[in-house]
Design a protein around this motif. Sequence first.
Motif, PDB file in Angstrom:
ATOM      1  N   GLY A  37       0.817  -1.220   0.000  1.00  0.00           N
ATOM      2  CA  GLY A  37       0.000   0.000   0.000  1.00  0.00           C
ATOM      3  C   GLY A  37       0.842   1.258   0.000  1.00  0.00           C
ATOM      4  N   VAL A  41       0.812   4.008  -2.988  1.00  0.00           N
ATOM      5  CA  VAL A  41       0.489   5.422  -2.740  1.00  0.00           C
ATOM      6  C   VAL A  41       1.634   6.307  -3.199  1.00  0.00           C
ATOM      7  CG1 VAL A  41       0.108   7.139  -0.908  1.00  0.00           C
ATOM      8  CG2 VAL A  41      -1.174   4.986  -0.901  1.00  0.00           C
ATOM      9  N   ALA A  44       1.608   6.580  -6.857  1.00  0.00           N
ATOM     10  CA  ALA A  44       0.546   7.450  -7.373  1.00  0.00           C
ATOM     11  C   ALA A  44       0.951   8.921  -7.314  1.00  0.00           C
ATOM     12  CB  ALA A  44      -0.738   7.210  -6.575  1.00  0.00           C
TER      13      ALA A  44
END
Length: 166
Positions: A37, A41, A44
């Motif tokens: 995760g 993130v 992104a």
Amino acid sequence: MTGENAVRLRPPRNALDRRAVGWWRVRLLVATAVPAGVLAVLGAFIGPARTWLLGAAAAVTLLGLAATAFLPAWWFRVHRWEVTEDAVYVRTGALRQEWRIAPMSRIQTVDTVRGPLEQAFRLATVTVTTASSRGAIRIEGLDHELAADLAERLTAITRATPGDAT
């Protein structure tokens, strides 16, 4: 120790509770989801490193899912424990197996621990602290009621066992 009272290395007889497989799977999923995760993130938001970060997130996810699918069942097959009037026997490990014996005369404390995830699976860990430099022996993945009974039994046995003179 010699004669009849000798404590010998031998395979312990008892398997862990079957729910330990699910508990281990959830632990592995959490251990996979957190770094995957974070990498996703970061991927992104950091354009220049997006490809590398998302690729790393995918790799971590695939490895974590593979570990989650296969390792807990394997661990369940190899982890064993047993308590006799003379000693606590524990075998752990998958690739590198560790066999430990704690003679009753060397046991100092017996603790039962239930983390939040263990509580959700109605499991507990019994920790047997000894006078050994190798540290405590942990029996993870026991039914919580069995763990409480085991801790009580170990306490009673060690209380009735004379100390080791060595």
